[in-house]
Design a protein around this motif. Structure first.
Motif, mmCIF file in Angstrom:
data_model
loop_
_atom_site.group_PDB
_atom_site.id
_atom_site.type_symbol
_atom_site.label_atom_id
_atom_site.label_comp_id
_atom_site.label_asym_id
_atom_site.label_seq_id
_atom_site.Cartn_x
_atom_site.Cartn_y
_atom_site.Cartn_z
ATOM 1 N N SER A 506 0.730 -1.112 0.049
ATOM 2 C CA SER A 506 0.041 0.063 -0.053
ATOM 3 C C SER A 506 0.853 1.024 0.206
ATOM 4 N N THR A 507 2.171 1.303 0.658
ATOM 5 C CA THR A 507 2.791 2.390 0.775
ATOM 6 C C THR A 507 3.522 2.466 -0.669
ATOM 7 N N ILE A 508 3.965 1.491 -1.215
ATOM 8 C CA ILE A 508 4.787 1.774 -2.533
ATOM 9 C C ILE A 508 3.596 2.314 -3.562
ATOM 10 N N LEU A 509 2.382 1.639 -3.664
ATOM 11 C CA LEU A 509 1.193 2.195 -4.470
ATOM 12 C C LEU A 509 0.986 3.537 -4.220
ATOM 13 N N ASP A 510 0.878 3.827 -2.828
ATOM 14 C CA ASP A 510 0.670 5.220 -2.656
ATOM 15 C C ASP A 510 1.520 6.320 -3.240
ATOM 16 N N TRP A 511 2.896 5.924 -2.803
ATOM 17 C CA TRP A 511 3.951 6.675 -3.556
ATOM 18 C C TRP A 511 4.031 6.859 -4.912
ATOM 19 N N TRP A 512 3.754 5.828 -5.679
ATOM 20 C CA TRP A 512 3.604 5.886 -7.372
ATOM 21 C C TRP A 512 2.365 6.682 -7.589
ATOM 22 N N PHE A 526 5.084 4.080 -16.929
ATOM 23 C CA PHE A 526 4.497 2.902 -17.501
ATOM 24 C C PHE A 526 5.506 2.320 -18.735
ATOM 25 N N ASN A 527 5.969 3.457 -19.446
ATOM 26 C CA ASN A 527 6.510 2.736 -20.666
ATOM 27 C C ASN A 527 7.833 2.267 -20.228
ATOM 28 N N GLU A 528 8.438 2.415 -18.965
ATOM 29 C CA GLU A 528 9.682 1.910 -18.613
ATOM 30 C C GLU A 528 9.228 0.542 -17.948
ATOM 31 N N ALA A 529 8.118 0.379 -17.321
ATOM 32 C CA ALA A 529 7.560 -0.897 -16.819
ATOM 33 C C ALA A 529 7.162 -1.685 -17.792
ATOM 34 N N THR A 530 6.616 -1.505 -18.914
ATOM 35 C CA THR A 530 6.301 -2.234 -19.876
ATOM 36 C C THR A 530 7.549 -2.940 -20.323
ATOM 37 N N LEU A 531 8.673 -2.203 -20.676
ATOM 38 C CA LEU A 531 9.718 -2.732 -21.182
ATOM 39 C C LEU A 531 10.657 -3.633 -20.305
ATOM 40 N N SER A 532 10.768 -3.102 -18.803
ATOM 41 C CA SER A 532 11.398 -3.931 -18.046
ATOM 42 C C SER A 532 10.824 -4.953 -17.360
ATOM 43 N N LEU A 533 9.480 -4.988 -17.196
ATOM 44 C CA LEU A 533 9.037 -6.013 -16.308
ATOM 45 C C LEU A 533 8.233 -7.042 -16.979
ATOM 46 N N PRO A 534 8.134 -8.271 -16.683
ATOM 47 C CA PRO A 534 7.346 -9.208 -17.353
ATOM 48 C C PRO A 534 5.885 -9.090 -17.592
ATOM 49 N N ASN A 535 5.215 -9.535 -18.678
ATOM 50 C CA ASN A 535 3.837 -9.674 -18.839
ATOM 51 C C ASN A 535 2.961 -8.233 -18.513
ATOM 52 N N PHE A 543 -1.178 0.814 -11.666
ATOM 53 C CA PHE A 543 -0.130 0.577 -10.798
ATOM 54 C C PHE A 543 -0.006 -0.639 -10.076
ATOM 55 N N GLU A 544 -1.239 -1.233 -9.706
ATOM 56 C CA GLU A 544 -1.130 -2.477 -9.036
ATOM 57 C C GLU A 544 -0.624 -3.670 -9.985
ATOM 58 N N GLU A 545 -0.725 -3.503 -11.100
ATOM 59 C CA GLU A 545 -0.340 -4.605 -11.961
ATOM 60 C C GLU A 545 0.964 -4.428 -12.189
ATOM 61 N N VAL A 546 1.541 -3.351 -12.183
ATOM 62 C CA VAL A 546 2.955 -2.917 -12.174
ATOM 63 C C VAL A 546 3.620 -3.468 -10.877
ATOM 64 N N PHE A 547 2.947 -3.320 -9.850
ATOM 65 C CA PHE A 547 3.593 -4.089 -8.420
ATOM 66 C C PHE A 547 3.584 -5.659 -8.626
ATOM 67 N N ASP A 548 2.618 -6.080 -9.206
ATOM 68 C CA ASP A 548 2.452 -7.614 -9.359
ATOM 69 C C ASP A 548 3.746 -7.783 -10.068
ATOM 70 N N ALA A 549 3.908 -7.309 -11.229
ATOM 71 C CA ALA A 549 5.045 -7.731 -12.183
ATOM 72 C C ALA A 549 6.367 -7.537 -11.388
ATOM 73 N N MET A 550 6.427 -6.436 -10.655
ATOM 74 C CA MET A 550 7.635 -6.246 -9.988
ATOM 75 C C MET A 550 7.982 -7.354 -8.835
ATOM 76 N N GLY A 551 7.113 -7.914 -8.342
ATOM 77 C CA GLY A 551 7.246 -9.120 -7.535
ATOM 78 C C GLY A 551 7.727 -10.163 -8.148
ATOM 79 N N PHE A 552 7.345 -10.473 -9.468
ATOM 80 C CA PHE A 552 7.851 -11.649 -10.390
ATOM 81 C C PHE A 552 9.106 -11.298 -10.790
ATOM 82 N N GLN A 553 9.270 -9.973 -11.147
ATOM 83 C CA GLN A 553 10.719 -9.594 -11.379
ATOM 84 C C GLN A 553 11.615 -9.854 -10.482
ATOM 85 N N ILE A 554 11.366 -9.574 -9.096
ATOM 86 C CA ILE A 554 12.195 -9.732 -8.232
ATOM 87 C C ILE A 554 12.809 -11.210 -7.967
ATOM 88 N N LYS A 555 11.612 -12.146 -8.103
ATOM 89 C CA LYS A 555 11.901 -13.400 -7.713
ATOM 90 C C LYS A 555 12.566 -13.909 -9.151
#
Length: 566
Positions: A506-512, A526-535, A543-555
């Motif tokens: 929630s804090t990360i989403l609030d910041w974004w 979102f252009n940066e996220a589209t090219l750097s993160l999966p799916n 923003f929540e879709e970016v957060f979920d993709a960030m979790g997969f990228q971390i893994k």
């Protein structure tokens, strides 16, 4: 009835049925191959998550794939946040493939009978390509049909044995046919366990040959390898197409990174890049590169906007880079003899002729307008998996090549200068925008909280790279987060654990949402996220879709680079 539709309509009943038996009983027959704590597991067709939950409870890192939405939602509630869920399906597996991960165990339980025989070879190939060295692929086979509207096909262990042989997997176990755990008399089961002895692809040797042994009169071959390595590692979301064992990525993105790779070497270091001092570099043109000398490599960032003369010059520089790559390394990096035409790379022209634009945004649409760059999928995956090993080899060989050139010897260029000019990113420069945003928001009276501790930030704060810069150099806005000094120092060069990331969601989403509000800011984010993160689709503005993709990228990054968790 469509199988996925059946599972959606009957999810509640199936949940009760499937959770009435436990993992240990259902899968006792292959117990010697059960994964250990810390192993990475892919549960394909995870249903309501019975197996995923047990595996996670044993300390495994689990990704669950389930295409039926109702089943997936029940599974997410049942397993909790420690299991990551993806909407993906055999034989495509496009979303998990985009993660760039390899798994110690892939479990395909009560799924194979739904795969039509004509799709099974492709499905098996996709699964085998996701195995880590010595990883196990476990497939359970249902013997007995359906009377409830679901569609199924006969299965056999002999079929799997042939697929395993074709994929160079070793068949470790074929169990006896057993009765059904749910006591359905007409149904029996059998399990086959296969393993990948080693990676065995030969792609690392191929890359090493290009780096070390290929003849070079300039640094072009090394530049192209380094550019592809960087894109494979940093921009997993850029893939345009995966068909027939090949991967297509935007040609404009490859050209942009070609320019970035040489920018510091030429404009800052004035370092010679070929053996002939009288011969210039083909991509340095008066109407392109020469008009951009006032820009740094970091100015050419994903999401950046250019107008008028700069926009025209950058487009011409990209076109010159494409021509240089096609006439040089794309043509002369090949297997066997040149006349055999076994090229490792190729390019495809865009579907329609592009026109010069007076304003441009460095986004996927712009990059794709130049056409596509095509390479073998195995080589692309090799670049993704082994980036951290191959990149230093390329850099060292590039320096060795430059040290041979006459002008560089005469100028007594130091080793440190070579390394400085081969940096991809300036860490301090690219956090400036986020620092400026934090200070502007504070000046307007906004309270900025530390994303990790949820406490209000005062005058002293840090900008944290969620994925640590030391391991994965990336200054995208989604990766730069406000943090207290103390917690950022504790985090250091670690990645946040799944639990910590969820607590900070929630804090990360609030910041974004607070920081990136204007249309231009969101476009870049979102252009940066589209090219750097999966799916993440190009049209994403969630923003929540970016957060979920960030979790997969971390893994994914953690599994490839073995980074410690915080």
């Amino acid at each position: 009835m469509d199988n996925i539709q059946f599972y959606n309509q009957n999810s509640e009943t199936l949940f009760q049925d499937y959770t009435s038996v436990n993992f240990e009983d259902v899968h006792a027959c292959w117990k010697p191959f059960w994964p250990c704590s810390g192993d990475k597991v892919l549960d394909v067709g995870a249903g309501v998550g019975r197996d995923s939950k047990w595996l996670s409870d044993q300390g495994c890192s689990v990704i669950a794939l389930e295409p039926a939405k109702s089943m997936r939602e029940l599974g997410q509630n049942y397993t909790g946040k420690q299991v990551q869920w993806l909407d993906d399906v055999l034989p495509e597996l496009s979303r998990v493939q985009a993660l760039g991960m390899r798994f110690d165990v892939i479990l395909v339980s009560a799924v194979w009978m739904h795969i039509a025989p004509s799709y099974r070879a492709r499905a098996f190939r996709k699964l085998s390509n996701l195995l880590a060295p010595n990883g196990c692929l476990v497939i359970s086979l249902r013997h007995g049909g359906f009377s409830d509207g679901r569609e199924g096909y006969p299965c056999s262990s002999d079929e799997l044995a042939q697929f395993a042989k074709d994929a160079c997997l070793h068949t470790r176990l074929v169990t006896e046919i057993e009765s059904d755990a749910l006591k359905r008399g007409a149904i029996q089961w059998q399990t086959v366990v296969m393993s990948l002895p080693d990676d065995g692809s030969g792609d690392l040797n191929k890359v090493r040959h290009i780096i070390v042994n290929d003849s070079k009169s300039s640094t072009y071959k090394l530049a192209l390898l380094r550019v592809l390595l960087r894109i494979a590692d940093a921009h997993s979301g850029c893939v345009m197409d995966r068909t027939d064992g090949e991967v297509s990525i935007p040609l404009g993105l490859v050209a942009l990174y070609w320019i970035k790779a040489y920018k510091r070497l030429i404009d800052v270091g004035n370092i010679q890049q070929n053996s002939n001092t009288k011969k210039g570099l083909a991509f340095i043109t008066a109407d392109g590169w020469e008009q951009l000398k006032h820009l740094s490599a970091d100015d050419l960032a994903i999401g950046a906007v250019f107008y008028n003369e700069e926009a025209e010059a950058l487009q011409k520089a990209i076109q010159a880079a494409i021509k240089t790559m096609k006439d040089g390394p794309v043509k002369f990096i090949y297997s066997g003899a040149l006349e055999e035409n076994n090229k490792e790379f190729s390019t495809l022209a865009p579907s329609k002729r592009r026109k010069m634009e007076s304003s441009i945004v460095l986004d996927p649409t712009f990059f794709e307008s130049f056409g596509s760059f095509v390479l073998k999928q195995n080589l692309w995956e090799c670049f993704r998996l082994y980036y951290s090993w191959i990149e230093p080899l390329v850099v060292n060989q590039w320096i060795s090549e430059m040290q041979r050139f006459e002008a560089n010897r005469e100028n007594n260029i130091t080793l440190q200068t070579y390394h400085d000019c081969l940096m991809w990113l300036d860490k301090k420069h690219d956090t400036h925008r986020v620092r400026s945003k934090i200070e502007a928001l504070q000046a307007d009276g906004h309270s900025i909280r530390c994303v990790w501790g949820q406490t209000k930030l005062k005058r002293e704060y840090h900008v944290d790279h969620c994925l640590p810069f030391a391991y994965w150099p990336n200054n995208d806005h989604w990766n730069l987060l406000p943090s207290s000094q103390s917690l950022n120092l504790k985090k250091s060069d670690k990645v946040p654990s799944r639990d910590r990331l969820e607590k900070s969601k929630s804090t990360i989403l609030d910041w974004w949402q607070l920081a990136w509000q204007t249309p231009s800011e969101q476009q870049r984010f979102f252009n940066e996220a589209t090219l750097s993160l999966p799916n993440i689709p190009q049209q994403c503005r969630d923003f929540e879709e970016v957060f979920d993709a960030m979790g997969f990228q971390i893994k994914g990054v953690q599994s490839r680079l073995l980074i410690n968790e915080w």
